[in-house]
Motif scaffolding. Structure first.
Motif, PDB file in Angstrom:
ATOM      1  N   LEU A  31       1.655   6.603  -7.028  1.00  0.00           N
ATOM      2  CA  LEU A  31       0.499   7.341  -7.541  1.00  0.00           C
ATOM      3  C   LEU A  31       0.431   8.798  -7.085  1.00  0.00           C
ATOM      4  N   ARG A  32       1.128   9.158  -6.036  1.00  0.00           N
ATOM      5  CA  ARG A  32       1.012  10.516  -5.526  1.00  0.00           C
ATOM      6  C   ARG A  32       1.742  11.500  -6.441  1.00  0.00           C
ATOM      7  N   ALA A  85       0.829  -1.212   0.000  1.00  0.00           N
ATOM      8  CA  ALA A  85       0.000   0.000   0.000  1.00  0.00           C
ATOM      9  C   ALA A  85       0.861   1.260   0.000  1.00  0.00           C
ATOM     10  N   LEU A  86       1.924   1.279   0.795  1.00  0.00           N
ATOM     11  CA  LEU A  86       2.816   2.438   0.809  1.00  0.00           C
ATOM     12  C   LEU A  86       3.543   2.598  -0.520  1.00  0.00           C
ATOM     13  N   ILE A 129       2.489   1.579  -3.540  1.00  0.00           N
ATOM     14  CA  ILE A 129       1.520   2.049  -4.547  1.00  0.00           C
ATOM     15  C   ILE A 129       1.188   3.518  -4.312  1.00  0.00           C
ATOM     16  N   GLY A 130       1.068   3.914  -3.054  1.00  0.00           N
ATOM     17  CA  GLY A 130       0.813   5.322  -2.755  1.00  0.00           C
ATOM     18  C   GLY A 130       1.952   6.208  -3.213  1.00  0.00           C
ATOM     19  N   LYS A 131       3.190   5.723  -3.076  1.00  0.00           N
ATOM     20  CA  LYS A 131       4.345   6.500  -3.532  1.00  0.00           C
ATOM     21  C   LYS A 131       4.352   6.629  -5.046  1.00  0.00           C
ATOM     22  N   TYR A 151       4.270  14.417  -7.249  1.00  0.00           N
ATOM     23  CA  TYR A 151       5.523  14.858  -6.644  1.00  0.00           C
ATOM     24  C   TYR A 151       5.885  16.202  -7.261  1.00  0.00           C
TER      25      TYR A 151
END
Length: 124
Positions: A35-36, A28-29, A31-33, A38
């Motif tokens: 998709l977020r 989860a972390l 995938i979050g990195k 920057y």
């Protein structure tokens, strides 16, 4: 032999849950990195004080009394959580549980009186 397989299955289930417990947050972390967005810039790295520009160092000394007050609140707040299950099951527990709970509450009162005498509960 069947008992041995039962034990192995129990350890296998624990191992699977352990792997899932580690793998799911990591995935989860990650995938979050991915998709977020920057987009760093200097304004994002400034200290935020309610929308105002910071005018002094953010590391200010606080009186230790505030932390002690907060710890006292947490201690007595958590201890009152133990009263709820006792109150729900009061009829089934009998007189022994009543005496035990009175001892428990008496100890809390002693702690509160001690803190009051030491002037820990005085805010300023």
């Amino acid at each position: 032999m069947e008992l041995w397989n039962l034990y192995q299955n129990n350890y296998l289930i624990v191992f699977v849950f352990l792997c899932l417990g580690v793998l799911l947050p990591v995935v989860a972390l990650f995938i979050g990195k991915l998709l977020r967005p920057y987009n760093p810039y200097d304004a994002k790295y400034t200290i935020y004080e309610s929308g105002n520009e910071p005018f002094h160092d953010s590391r200010v000394r606080f009186n230790v009394r505030y932390y002690i007050f907060a710890l006292m609140f947490v201690i007595f707040d958590v201890e009152t959580v133990f009263l709820y299950p006792w109150a729900v099951a009061y009829e089934k527990l009998g007189i022994f549980a009543l005496i035990e709970m009175l001892i428990f509450v008496f100890m809390l009162v002693i702690g509160l009186v001690y803190a009051w005498k030491k002037k820990v509960l005085k805010w300023i």
